[in-house]
Design a protein around this motif. Sequence first.
Motif, PDB file in Angstrom:
ATOM      1  N   ASP A   1      53.027  44.504  15.620  1.00 56.17           N
ATOM      2  CA  ASP A   1      51.656  44.270  15.169  1.00 56.17           C
ATOM      3  C   ASP A   1      51.454  42.821  14.753  1.00 56.17           C
ATOM      4  O   ASP A   1      50.408  42.210  15.032  1.00 56.17           O
ATOM      5  CB  ASP A   1      51.315  45.199  14.001  1.00 56.17           C
ATOM      6  CG  ASP A   1      51.189  46.649  14.435  1.00 56.17           C
ATOM      7  OD1 ASP A   1      51.039  46.888  15.647  1.00 56.17           O
ATOM      8  OD2 ASP A   1      51.247  47.535  13.561  1.00 56.17           O
TER       9      ASP A   1
ATOM     10  N   LYS B   1      46.609  51.180  20.967  1.00 55.58           N
ATOM     11  CA  LYS B   1      46.133  50.504  19.754  1.00 55.58           C
ATOM     12  C   LYS B   1      44.753  49.916  19.981  1.00 55.58           C
ATOM     13  O   LYS B   1      43.848  50.046  19.154  1.00 55.58           O
ATOM     14  CB  LYS B   1      47.119  49.396  19.363  1.00 55.58           C
ATOM     15  CG  LYS B   1      46.714  48.600  18.120  1.00 55.58           C
ATOM     16  CD  LYS B   1      47.687  47.465  17.858  1.00 55.58           C
ATOM     17  CE  LYS B   1      49.048  47.987  17.534  1.00 55.58           C
ATOM     18  NZ  LYS B   1      49.043  48.716  16.234  1.00 55.58           N
ATOM     19  N   TYR B   2      44.570  49.261  21.121  1.00 51.13           N
ATOM     20  CA  TYR B   2      43.291  48.631  21.423  1.00 51.13           C
ATOM     21  C   TYR B   2      42.172  49.652  21.611  1.00 51.13           C
ATOM     22  O   TYR B   2      41.030  49.421  21.220  1.00 51.13           O
ATOM     23  CB  TYR B   2      43.421  47.760  22.671  1.00 51.13           C
ATOM     24  CG  TYR B   2      44.150  46.442  22.437  1.00 51.13           C
ATOM     25  CD1 TYR B   2      44.460  46.004  21.156  1.00 51.13           C
ATOM     26  CD2 TYR B   2      44.520  45.637  23.517  1.00 51.13           C
ATOM     27  CE1 TYR B   2      45.121  44.809  20.943  1.00 51.13           C
ATOM     28  CE2 TYR B   2      45.182  44.428  23.316  1.00 51.13           C
ATOM     29  CZ  TYR B   2      45.484  44.022  22.035  1.00 51.13           C
ATOM     30  OH  TYR B   2      46.130  42.831  21.830  1.00 51.13           O
TER      31      TYR B   2
ATOM     32  N   LEU C   1      40.864  50.744  18.271  1.00 48.79           N
ATOM     33  CA  LEU C   1      40.434  49.672  17.373  1.00 48.79           C
ATOM     34  C   LEU C   1      38.925  49.745  17.153  1.00 48.79           C
ATOM     35  O   LEU C   1      38.156  49.766  18.125  1.00 48.79           O
ATOM     36  CB  LEU C   1      40.802  48.320  17.982  1.00 48.79           C
ATOM     37  CG  LEU C   1      40.640  47.084  17.093  1.00 48.79           C
ATOM     38  CD1 LEU C   1      41.663  47.113  15.958  1.00 48.79           C
ATOM     39  CD2 LEU C   1      40.810  45.816  17.917  1.00 48.79           C
TER      40      LEU C   1
ATOM     41  N   ALA D   1      39.410  43.799  23.332  1.00 51.37           N
ATOM     42  CA  ALA D   1      40.107  44.380  22.178  1.00 51.37           C
ATOM     43  C   ALA D   1      41.049  43.376  21.531  1.00 51.37           C
ATOM     44  O   ALA D   1      41.193  43.362  20.299  1.00 51.37           O
ATOM     45  CB  ALA D   1      40.883  45.617  22.607  1.00 51.37           C
ATOM     46  N   ALA D   2      41.699  42.525  22.321  1.00 55.11           N
ATOM     47  CA  ALA D   2      42.601  41.524  21.754  1.00 55.11           C
ATOM     48  C   ALA D   2      41.827  40.542  20.873  1.00 55.11           C
ATOM     49  O   ALA D   2      42.322  40.104  19.829  1.00 55.11           O
ATOM     50  CB  ALA D   2      43.323  40.780  22.872  1.00 55.11           C
TER      51      ALA D   2
ATOM     52  N   TRP E   1      38.944  41.272  19.301  1.00 55.41           N
ATOM     53  CA  TRP E   1      38.575  42.030  18.102  1.00 55.41           C
ATOM     54  C   TRP E   1      39.764  42.197  17.164  1.00 55.41           C
ATOM     55  O   TRP E   1      39.621  42.138  15.937  1.00 55.41           O
ATOM     56  CB  TRP E   1      38.031  43.407  18.485  1.00 55.41           C
ATOM     57  CG  TRP E   1      36.554  43.431  18.708  1.00 55.41           C
ATOM     58  CD1 TRP E   1      35.894  43.603  19.880  1.00 55.41           C
ATOM     59  CD2 TRP E   1      35.536  43.269  17.708  1.00 55.41           C
ATOM     60  NE1 TRP E   1      34.538  43.563  19.677  1.00 55.41           N
ATOM     61  CE2 TRP E   1      34.290  43.364  18.352  1.00 55.41           C
ATOM     62  CE3 TRP E   1      35.568  43.052  16.332  1.00 55.41           C
ATOM     63  CZ2 TRP E   1      33.079  43.247  17.674  1.00 55.41           C
ATOM     64  CZ3 TRP E   1      34.367  42.934  15.648  1.00 55.41           C
ATOM     65  CH2 TRP E   1      33.143  43.031  16.318  1.00 55.41           C
ATOM     66  N   TYR E   2      40.938  42.419  17.728  1.00 55.44           N
ATOM     67  CA  TYR E   2      42.143  42.605  16.917  1.00 55.44           C
ATOM     68  C   TYR E   2      42.388  41.366  16.052  1.00 55.44           C
ATOM     69  O   TYR E   2      42.686  41.475  14.854  1.00 55.44           O
ATOM     70  CB  TYR E   2      43.340  42.869  17.824  1.00 55.44           C
ATOM     71  CG  TYR E   2      44.622  43.219  17.092  1.00 55.44           C
ATOM     72  CD1 TYR E   2      44.741  44.405  16.377  1.00 55.44           C
ATOM     73  CD2 TYR E   2      45.726  42.366  17.128  1.00 55.44           C
ATOM     74  CE1 TYR E   2      45.912  44.733  15.712  1.00 55.44           C
ATOM     75  CE2 TYR E   2      46.904  42.687  16.460  1.00 55.44           C
ATOM     76  CZ  TYR E   2      46.983  43.871  15.763  1.00 55.44           C
ATOM     77  OH  TYR E   2      48.152  44.174  15.106  1.00 55.44           O
TER      78      TYR E   2
ATOM     79  N   HIS F   1      39.569  41.054  13.288  1.00 58.33           N
ATOM     80  CA  HIS F   1      39.854  41.923  12.140  1.00 58.33           C
ATOM     81  C   HIS F   1      40.847  41.230  11.202  1.00 58.33           C
ATOM     82  O   HIS F   1      40.641  41.183   9.975  1.00 58.33           O
ATOM     83  CB  HIS F   1      40.461  43.245  12.611  1.00 58.33           C
ATOM     84  CG  HIS F   1      39.446  44.259  13.022  1.00 58.33           C
ATOM     85  ND1 HIS F   1      38.713  44.987  12.129  1.00 58.33           N
ATOM     86  CD2 HIS F   1      39.044  44.666  14.251  1.00 58.33           C
ATOM     87  CE1 HIS F   1      37.902  45.802  12.768  1.00 58.33           C
ATOM     88  NE2 HIS F   1      38.087  45.618  14.066  1.00 58.33           N
ATOM     89  N   HIS F   2      41.930  40.704  11.773  1.00 60.39           N
ATOM     90  CA  HIS F   2      42.943  40.028  10.972  1.00 60.39           C
ATOM     91  C   HIS F   2      42.386  38.791  10.295  1.00 60.39           C
ATOM     92  O   HIS F   2      42.627  38.544   9.100  1.00 60.39           O
ATOM     93  CB  HIS F   2      44.118  39.641  11.871  1.00 60.39           C
ATOM     94  CG  HIS F   2      45.090  38.697  11.228  1.00 60.39           C
ATOM     95  ND1 HIS F   2      45.997  39.084  10.249  1.00 60.39           N
ATOM     96  CD2 HIS F   2      45.302  37.351  11.406  1.00 60.39           C
ATOM     97  CE1 HIS F   2      46.707  38.062   9.858  1.00 60.39           C
ATOM     98  NE2 HIS F   2      46.318  37.000  10.550  1.00 60.39           N
TER      99      HIS F   2
END
Length: 240
Positions: free
Chosen positions: A56, A86-87, A90, A225-226, A228-229, A232-233
Amino acid sequence: MSTAPLVCPTCNSAHIVKNGKIHNGKQNFKCRECGRQFVQDPQNKIINEATKTLIDKLLLEKIPLAGIARVVGVSEPWLQNSVNEKYQNLPRPSGTYKLKKGRLTIQCDEMWSFVGSKANKQWIWLALDVETREIAGVYVGERSQDGAQGLWESLPAVYRQCAVAYTDFWSAYDEIFPCKRHQSVGKDSGKTSYVERFNCTLRQRVSRLVRKTLSFSKKLENHIAAIWYFVHHYNASLPV
């Protein structure tokens, strides 16, 4: 003691050849009859929680999936399937986490990316809250009026109702953003400096966004999604 002859687990053919080694060093075999690849005495490796947590974290760095697989010692197919899951799960929030009351100001910009090949351009539209420095809106699509519309719809309602937006001179913004709360400015004004700096951060941290890369996205869903991931972080890591 004699050992049983090696046969294909699919077609039982004994016409077997060596075909390199897998990620953990075990000999890989290939059946000349049906093309099946396999290893002797396969054992399912249990990926522990510590390894998953490390993965992660590595997904947030400029490391391709093949590199992550080599570092943590997992297979690329397992890692790809894990990342896909995971994506898919999300969330895509349309707002920020630490929204404050008062005057709202956002800076908007677009950055170029691609999926599959450079002929398939995908523009990343971003809106950044000047006060909190959070990413308030994200949309991935064409650099057109539809893209500006997508960014507008990704913003929380409170931003669409009262926020002042600073953008570059791309005409699509004029068609979508309310004229009374929209100002087109040049780079020298400094009114879009925060979002432009975030563009640089995004390219430095997400390997699939580097201009010259072998880590580009093959699927648009994973590309979005990458991004967005990381958003989020990024939002969660900002000071309160």
